[in-house]
Design an enzyme around this catalytic site. Structure first.
Site, PDB file in Angstrom:
ATOM      1  N   CYS A  23       0.822  -1.197   0.000  1.00  0.00           N
ATOM      2  CA  CYS A  23       0.000   0.000   0.000  1.00  0.00           C
ATOM      3  C   CYS A  23       0.858   1.249   0.000  1.00  0.00           C
ATOM      4  O   CYS A  23       2.064   1.200   0.225  1.00  0.00           O
ATOM      5  CB  CYS A  23      -0.893   0.043   1.255  1.00  0.00           C
ATOM      6  SG  CYS A  23      -1.949  -1.390   1.479  1.00  0.00           S
ATOM      7  N   GLY A  50      -0.057   0.485  -4.894  1.00  0.00           N
ATOM      8  CA  GLY A  50      -1.306  -0.260  -4.752  1.00  0.00           C
ATOM      9  C   GLY A  50      -2.345   0.263  -5.710  1.00  0.00           C
ATOM     10  O   GLY A  50      -2.551   1.478  -5.797  1.00  0.00           O
ATOM     11  N   ASN A 124       0.486   0.519   5.637  1.00  0.00           N
ATOM     12  CA  ASN A 124       1.339  -0.085   4.612  1.00  0.00           C
ATOM     13  C   ASN A 124       2.218  -1.118   5.292  1.00  0.00           C
ATOM     14  O   ASN A 124       2.906  -0.814   6.267  1.00  0.00           O
ATOM     15  CB  ASN A 124       2.210   0.978   3.935  1.00  0.00           C
ATOM     16  CG  ASN A 124       3.219   0.374   2.969  1.00  0.00           C
ATOM     17  OD1 ASN A 124       2.960  -0.644   2.349  1.00  0.00           O
ATOM     18  ND2 ASN A 124       4.372   1.004   2.839  1.00  0.00           N
ATOM     19  N   GLY A 125       2.206  -2.335   4.774  1.00  0.00           N
ATOM     20  CA  GLY A 125       3.002  -3.404   5.371  1.00  0.00           C
ATOM     21  C   GLY A 125       2.177  -4.649   5.581  1.00  0.00           C
ATOM     22  O   GLY A 125       1.084  -4.806   5.009  1.00  0.00           O
ATOM     23  N   TYR A 269      13.124  -2.418  -7.012  1.00  0.00           N
ATOM     24  CA  TYR A 269      11.957  -2.317  -7.880  1.00  0.00           C
ATOM     25  C   TYR A 269      10.796  -1.499  -7.327  1.00  0.00           C
ATOM     26  O   TYR A 269      10.189  -0.712  -8.041  1.00  0.00           O
ATOM     27  CB  TYR A 269      11.445  -3.726  -8.212  1.00  0.00           C
ATOM     28  CG  TYR A 269      10.119  -3.747  -8.952  1.00  0.00           C
ATOM     29  CD1 TYR A 269      10.042  -3.325 -10.277  1.00  0.00           C
ATOM     30  CD2 TYR A 269       8.948  -4.166  -8.331  1.00  0.00           C
ATOM     31  CE1 TYR A 269       8.832  -3.323 -10.962  1.00  0.00           C
ATOM     32  CE2 TYR A 269       7.728  -4.171  -9.009  1.00  0.00           C
ATOM     33  CZ  TYR A 269       7.675  -3.746 -10.323  1.00  0.00           C
ATOM     34  OH  TYR A 269       6.480  -3.744 -10.988  1.00  0.00           O
TER      35      TYR A 269
END
Length: 535
Positions: A23, A50, A124-125, A269
């Site tokens: 996210c 995301g 996020n995670g 990336y």
């Protein structure tokens, strides 16, 4: 699908899914600013993290409003929707599902009750002790309410439920009690009616940064999101830190000792190339990976070309170090975003040309070096090599600016399963044969880490090494659909964990020994304990 460059990812073939991040989160406290629009543009800059759903919550000091839906940021919001989100505090989120299915119920920010009002939270995670935390929710509250009661099956909903707290604690005090209990990767941006909060796990697996506006503060997953809203970079949110921002200003508290283990794949990336992580520009790191790749795996060739767009910085570095000209041998369709129209079988067989097409005049008769950031399943590289040969390439040498990916991630990246990762059971030459290249070279772990300019002990390299810096629970408590398994079981389905998790449950020392054994076998040497082994 948008990749780390914000343009194009690994899914060059219809149905092919590359590595996906969890996210992107964004938060702003800025009286007098249009915080909903700031959040919109911040999320727009984080779209690559995301693409399944997006949402923004705002507060005017007395009530919280929220708007979220499935789709890209530009699909979910318009001027009319943003105009309804009034206030001076906002939390925004763009989601890729790593825990819980892709559904409206799981879109974020999540909402929950607190002792003094409401909390809106973006995450996020990926947590590794979600089952344990859910049990804690049931122990603390006789009746489960809020997001969990409405069918939300994410670890974020569990955190939101724990933030309910009790009448004797503020949200800040409750957060300081709950945050030390969380395990895994988490960057949280949350708020109540009057205050913005940001917190980062003790390992700092995912990036989270703090920025300054003329009339306020911003927190975001990447520095690129600060740039787009005109905020100046102040610093990273420290691992194990809780930041609180309200009318009294900014204050910071530590809820856990910092044990840095930032994700190295962010440099390879995931992050945008115009982002800076731990003081190192991502673009510069990727160019340096290409330079080191040229030093480690040189080959005589006529042209270096990237796989657009994620392989471009490393290809530039490879060309610089090798002295071989850099060229654009592939043309990318700039409108390759998500398509919901399934291609016909004829087009599917030529699927890669929906997104890339070779420049035959550039390629014909040339010995090519094709640079990409990673190989996941290998299907894309196989199709790409075949396409280049059909276009007249004399030789195709593939160079990858990271080591082989052989282990799944439990900290917020959705790779293919271990069984689907092409490098899991194959050596480099076997992978080369599988993709049809004349030669194949992966950047060494040492070269990759050196390019980040970070100390090795401050990085998580689990997807390359199988050594996980945050302990994993037993296999029954792992998996994307962990909180959805009971429902599956009631329908007669087997809710058990994937068998690929089992080898990860041994102590780290045993996993390392297993990796060493695997390496010995690949080199043709008998394993330890074999009667034929000569020490």
């Amino acid at each position: 699908m948008a990749g780390g460059d914000g343009l194009l990812g690994h899914d060059l073939l219809p149905g092919e899914k590359g590595p996906q991040d969890a996210c992107g989160v964004f938060g702003v406290w800025a009286p007098g600013e249009e915080v909903a629009k700031l959040s919109y543009f911040g999320l727009y800059a984080l779209q690559h993290r995301g693409q399944e759903s997006a949402g923004i919550a705002t507060s005017d000091g007395s009530k919280i409003l929220i708007y979220k839906d499935m789709g890209l940021v530009s699909q979910v919001f318009n001027e009319a929707a943003l105009s309804t989100l009034i206030g001076h505090i906002a939390v925004g989120h763009t989601r890729y599902s790593t825990t819980g299915s892709s559904s409206w119920q799981n879109a974020q920010p999540t909402l929950g009750r607190t002792s003094g009002g409401t909390v809106a939270l973006g995450h996020n995670g990926n947590l590794t002790n979600t089952a344990e935390l859910l049990q804690l929710v049931h122990e603390r509250y006789l009746k489960v309410e809020g997001e969990l009661a409405r069918g939300n099956t994410t670890d974020t909903a569990v955190i939101t439920a724990l933030f309910t707290g009790d009448l004797d604690h503020t949200l800040e005090a409750t957060a300081l009690e709950v945050l030390p209990r969380l395990r895994g990767a988490f960057c949280l941006v949350f708020m109540d009616e009057t205050t913005l909060y940001a917190a980062r796990d003790p390992q700092g697996v995912r990036p989270l940064v703090l920025g300054r506006l003329e009339r306020g503060w911003v927190v975001a997953s990447e520095t690129a999101a600060l740039d787009i809203v005109g905020a100046s970079f102040v610093r990273e949110v420290e691992p194990g830190e809780l930041i609180t921002i309200d009318e009294d200003g900014l204050r910071t508290q530590r809820f856990a000792e910092a044990k840095p283990a930032g994700c190295v794949f962010e440099y390879v990336y995931l992050a945008r190339p115009d982002t800076t992580i731990a003081g190192r520009g991502v673009h510069e790191a990727r160019v340096e990976m290409g330079r080191r790749l040229a030093q480690e795996y040189p080959v005589e060739a006529d042209l270096v070309i990237p796989t657009p767009e994620s392989g471009t910085p490393a290809a530039i570095g490879y060309a610089q170090a090798s002295g071989i000209p850099f060229g654009q041998g592939l043309v990318k369709n700039s409108y390759v975003g998500r398509t919901f129209i399934q291609p016909s079988e004829t087009i599917r067989q030529r699927g890669i040309k929906l997104k890339l097409n070779p420049l035959k005049a550039v390629i014909k008769g040339k010995r090519l070096i094709v640079v990409d950031d990673s190989i996941v399943r290998g299907n894309t590289q196989r199709a790409l090599v075949s396409m280049l040969r059909e276009a007249g390439a004399a030789e195709v040498h593939v160079r990858i600016s990271s080591p082989p990916i052989t282990w799944p991630c439990f900290y917020g990246i959705d790779f293919a399963s271990r069984a689907e990762l092409i490098a899991t059971g194959l050596g480099v030459d076997e992978v080369r044969q599988a993709i049809g290249a004349d030669s194949l070279g992966y950047l060494s772990p040492e070269g990759m880490i050196a390019a980040t300019e970070q100390p090795p002990e401050r990085l998580c390299t689990a997807c390359f090494t199988g050594v996980y810096p945050i302990p994993l629970p037993d296999s029954a408590h792992l998996g994307k659909n962990l909180l959805e398994r009971p429902a599956a079981a009631s329908n007669g389905c087997d809710p058990g964990p994937d068998s690929e998790f089992e080898p990860l449950l041994a102590p780290t020392s045993l996993r390392q020994e297993a990796l060493r054994e695997e390496s010995l076998v690949k080199k043709g040497k008998p394993p330890i304990g074999d009667p034929g082994r000569q020490e």
